[in-house]
Design a protein around this motif. Sequence first.
Motif, short mmCIF file in Angstrom:
data_model
loop_
_atom_site.label_atom_id
_atom_site.label_comp_id
_atom_site.label_asym_id
_atom_site.label_seq_id
_atom_site.Cartn_x
_atom_site.Cartn_y
_atom_site.Cartn_z
N ALA A 26 0.83 -1.20 0.00
CA ALA A 26 0.00 0.00 0.00
C ALA A 26 0.86 1.26 0.00
CB ALA A 26 -0.93 -0.01 1.21
N GLN A 27 1.97 1.25 0.73
CA GLN A 27 2.81 2.43 0.81
C GLN A 27 3.66 2.63 -0.43
OE1 GLN A 27 5.04 2.03 4.49
NE2 GLN A 27 3.47 3.14 5.65
N ASN A 28 4.07 1.54 -1.07
CA ASN A 28 4.99 1.65 -2.21
C ASN A 28 4.30 1.54 -3.56
OD1 ASN A 28 7.99 1.57 -1.10
ND2 ASN A 28 6.78 0.18 0.18
N GLY A 29 3.03 1.16 -3.59
CA GLY A 29 2.26 1.17 -4.82
C GLY A 29 2.53 0.01 -5.75
N SER A 30 3.32 -0.98 -5.36
CA SER A 30 3.57 -2.13 -6.21
C SER A 30 4.15 -3.27 -5.38
CB SER A 30 4.56 -1.79 -7.33
OG SER A 30 5.87 -1.58 -6.79
#
Length: 300
Positions: free
Chosen positions: A15-19
């Motif tokens: 969720a924090q890094n998007g991938s």
Amino acid sequence: MRLPLAMLEVFNAIAQNGSLRGAANALGIKPSTVSHQLKSLEEQLGTALFVRTTRSVTLTDAGRALQSGAGAAFDLLGQAVEDAKEYGSSARGSLRLTLPEFVFHTFLADLLPGFQAKYPEIQLEFSLSDAIVDIVSEGLHAGFRTGSLVAQDMIALRISDPQPLTVLGSKTYLDQHGRPEKPEDLLDHACIQYRFQTSGQLAPWVFQVDGDRVEIDVKGGLVLNTLPSQLELMEQGMGLALTFRYYALMQCDETKVERLLEDYLDPVAPLYLFYPREYKGLQPLRLFIDHIKAYRKLST
């Protein structure tokens, strides 16, 4: 349901890094491990947490609900870990110690201003008691006691030489009742006795006479369990007191009291600072010990 913390950590990283790859890089694990953990978490929850396309990874409604709590929780956990690391390794925090009152006045009070000036973010808390305290169960970091009273499973630092004793009497009392010249003369005097707080035993009046250990069964109408109160009554002329010489002379008006029978008294064991081995690396304690050693010019 047990919290799947490892899976939640992976979810939070995605969720924090998007991938998934970004999460893998952040956590230092393989992308395949990230994918496996996410799949397992979604299976446990029975719902998808991300919509995955070739171009993006987006939270579902369920994912956003989980992220709203999990993200904050991991932030708190991370801060707690950092706080714990900082507490043990920085010159800040609290240091709680137990010691008899005479040790505080005789060996510590004069060095505290310099320590607090040097380390203003370390809070020192002293529990003054003559009783023997289990420092672990009481939530304390260290204590001060004579060598014979330090538990064997503790690390100990000697902070004094053997402590000389003295029999003290006020000049008012001695002028009225006479001055004992040998230990057996104490049988004709009122003696203010001290009772140990932990064992409940009376402190013995022991002397060396012609190379022999002689215990005098002194009498008197007063028994106390703190040294300050014993000295106060001695100064009032209520009787004689057997106590630590250095402490007594710091607390009493030397023009009003006399030291007696010191040639018959052997010193007692040195004082030690002791602490559990687990606190060996605790920085506030380490700094306090170094300050004591430097101030007292101790080499051990």
